[in-house]
Design a protein around this motif. Structure first.
Motif, mmCIF file in Angstrom:
data_model
loop_
_atom_site.group_PDB
_atom_site.id
_atom_site.type_symbol
_atom_site.label_atom_id
_atom_site.label_comp_id
_atom_site.label_asym_id
_atom_site.label_seq_id
_atom_site.Cartn_x
_atom_site.Cartn_y
_atom_site.Cartn_z
ATOM 1 N N PRO A 38 -21.303 21.021 15.117
ATOM 2 C CA PRO A 38 -21.323 22.490 15.091
ATOM 3 C C PRO A 38 -20.015 23.119 15.579
ATOM 4 C CG PRO A 38 -22.737 21.666 16.847
ATOM 5 C CD PRO A 38 -22.278 20.478 16.060
ATOM 6 N N ALA A 39 -19.247 22.404 16.367
ATOM 7 C CA ALA A 39 -17.985 22.948 16.876
ATOM 8 C C ALA A 39 -16.921 23.026 15.783
ATOM 9 C CB ALA A 39 -17.477 22.100 18.042
ATOM 10 N N THR A 40 -16.953 22.080 14.845
ATOM 11 C CA THR A 40 -15.924 22.030 13.803
ATOM 12 C C THR A 40 -16.450 22.437 12.434
ATOM 13 O OG1 THR A 40 -16.391 19.728 13.229
ATOM 14 C CG2 THR A 40 -14.785 20.114 15.003
ATOM 15 N N GLY A 41 -17.764 22.346 12.240
ATOM 16 C CA GLY A 41 -18.347 22.613 10.940
ATOM 17 C C GLY A 41 -18.132 21.478 9.951
ATOM 18 N N SER A 42 -17.656 20.340 10.446
ATOM 19 C CA SER A 42 -17.366 19.196 9.577
ATOM 20 C C SER A 42 -18.370 18.072 9.805
ATOM 21 C CB SER A 42 -15.965 18.651 9.864
ATOM 22 O OG SER A 42 -14.998 19.626 9.593
ATOM 23 N N MET A 43 -18.598 17.293 8.754
ATOM 24 C CA MET A 43 -19.438 16.114 8.828
ATOM 25 C C MET A 43 -18.760 15.109 9.768
ATOM 26 S SD MET A 43 -22.327 15.427 7.018
ATOM 27 C CE MET A 43 -22.220 16.090 5.376
ATOM 28 N N VAL A 44 -19.531 14.500 10.659
ATOM 29 C CA VAL A 44 -18.942 13.504 11.562
ATOM 30 C C VAL A 44 -18.581 12.251 10.778
ATOM 31 C CG1 VAL A 44 -20.137 14.343 13.622
ATOM 32 C CG2 VAL A 44 -21.153 12.515 12.280
ATOM 33 N N GLU A 45 -17.544 11.594 11.234
ATOM 34 C CA GLU A 45 -17.095 10.339 10.635
ATOM 35 C C GLU A 45 -17.770 9.201 11.390
ATOM 36 O OE1 GLU A 45 -14.974 10.138 7.994
ATOM 37 O OE2 GLU A 45 -14.992 12.329 7.925
ATOM 38 N N ASP A 50 -23.606 6.697 14.192
ATOM 39 C CA ASP A 50 -22.927 7.915 14.648
ATOM 40 C C ASP A 50 -23.505 9.145 13.954
ATOM 41 O OD1 ASP A 50 -21.107 6.393 16.216
ATOM 42 O OD2 ASP A 50 -19.754 6.175 14.498
ATOM 43 N N LYS A 51 -23.768 9.012 12.675
ATOM 44 C CA LYS A 51 -24.281 10.137 11.898
ATOM 45 C C LYS A 51 -25.735 10.449 12.261
ATOM 46 C CE LYS A 51 -20.874 9.246 8.439
ATOM 47 N NZ LYS A 51 -20.483 9.051 7.082
ATOM 48 N N THR A 52 -26.522 9.410 12.510
ATOM 49 C CA THR A 52 -27.907 9.610 12.941
ATOM 50 C C THR A 52 -27.937 10.309 14.293
ATOM 51 O OG1 THR A 52 -28.595 7.623 11.738
ATOM 52 C CG2 THR A 52 -30.090 8.442 13.446
ATOM 53 N N ARG A 53 -27.084 9.866 15.198
ATOM 54 C CA ARG A 53 -27.014 10.469 16.542
ATOM 55 C C ARG A 53 -26.673 11.956 16.445
ATOM 56 N NH1 ARG A 53 -24.491 6.665 18.426
ATOM 57 N NH2 ARG A 53 -26.256 5.617 19.414
ATOM 58 N N ARG A 54 -25.737 12.321 15.592
ATOM 59 C CA ARG A 54 -25.353 13.732 15.446
ATOM 60 C C ARG A 54 -26.496 14.544 14.842
ATOM 61 N NH1 ARG A 54 -22.289 16.926 18.102
ATOM 62 N NH2 ARG A 54 -24.218 18.081 18.090
ATOM 63 N N SER A 55 -27.159 13.996 13.816
ATOM 64 C CA SER A 55 -28.280 14.711 13.205
ATOM 65 C C SER A 55 -29.390 14.949 14.227
ATOM 66 C CB SER A 55 -28.834 13.931 12.007
ATOM 67 O OG SER A 55 -27.940 13.966 10.925
ATOM 68 N N LEU A 56 -29.688 13.940 15.040
ATOM 69 C CA LEU A 56 -30.749 14.078 16.050
ATOM 70 C C LEU A 56 -30.331 15.004 17.186
ATOM 71 C CD1 LEU A 56 -32.095 10.432 16.037
ATOM 72 C CD2 LEU A 56 -33.339 12.487 15.322
ATOM 73 N N THR A 57 -29.057 15.006 17.536
ATOM 74 C CA THR A 57 -28.563 15.939 18.557
ATOM 75 C C THR A 57 -28.703 17.377 18.047
ATOM 76 O OG1 THR A 57 -27.038 14.282 19.439
ATOM 77 C CG2 THR A 57 -26.532 16.594 19.932
ATOM 78 N N ASN A 58 -28.389 17.591 16.778
ATOM 79 C CA ASN A 58 -28.559 18.915 16.173
ATOM 80 C C ASN A 58 -30.036 19.301 16.153
ATOM 81 O OD1 ASN A 58 -25.795 18.962 15.704
ATOM 82 N ND2 ASN A 58 -25.980 18.416 13.550
ATOM 83 N N PRO A 113 -26.990 17.178 0.626
ATOM 84 C CA PRO A 113 -25.960 18.208 0.622
ATOM 85 C C PRO A 113 -24.671 17.737 1.298
ATOM 86 C CG PRO A 113 -28.056 19.158 1.267
ATOM 87 C CD PRO A 113 -28.247 17.662 1.207
ATOM 88 N N LEU A 114 -23.563 18.198 0.778
ATOM 89 C CA LEU A 114 -22.228 17.931 1.319
ATOM 90 C C LEU A 114 -21.888 16.442 1.358
ATOM 91 C CD1 LEU A 114 -22.287 20.486 4.294
ATOM 92 C CD2 LEU A 114 -21.516 20.856 1.941
#
Length: 128
Positions: A38-45, A50-58, A113-114
């Motif tokens: 959410p800070a950058t508006g970009s998909m995490v690399e 890593d991507k699962t962790r970000r989705s769950l944090t969101n 999406p994206l």
């Protein structure tokens, strides 16, 4: 009973005409959360973990904005671009949820999406 939109700056803005979540009665319906920082508006690399962790944090951030938390998740749906990522995503999922685990579905989809690899949505109860 009326519906109330819920939003937070701690999760990415909606990428279309929908709410981050909708509260109705004692339920919160959280829209699918992509692994967007959410800070950058970009998909995490990085890895699917890593991507699962970000989705769950969101997902957790939106739940908290709606007056609940991951421990009150009733139903979770995990959308994967590749079902081969199922086991790796589960490794991270277990860091966020504990017994009794919410009901869950995990499905492979043709695209997200994206260009996302994972998207997670959930329904929560809201404590009185």
């Amino acid at each position: 009973m009326s519906n109330e939109a819920v939003s937070t700056e701690k999760a990415p803005k909606a990428v279309g005409p929908y709410s981050q979540a909708v509260k109705t009665g004692n339920l919160l319906f959280v829209s699918g959360q992509l692994p967007i920082d959410p800070a950058t508006g970009s998909m995490v690399e990085g890895t699917i973990q890593d991507k699962t962790r970000r989705s769950l944090t969101n997902l957790a951030a939106v739940a908290e904005a709606g007056g609940t938390s991951l421990k009150n998740a009733v139903k979770v749906t995990v959308f994967l671009a590749d079902i081969a990522d199922f086991a790796a995503a589960n490794e991270v999922y277990k860091e966020f949820f504990e017994s009794p685990f919410p009901a869950r579905s995990a499905v492979q989809v043709a695209a997200l999406p994206l260009g996302g690899q994972i998207e997670i949505e959930a329904i929560f109860s809201i404590p009185a």
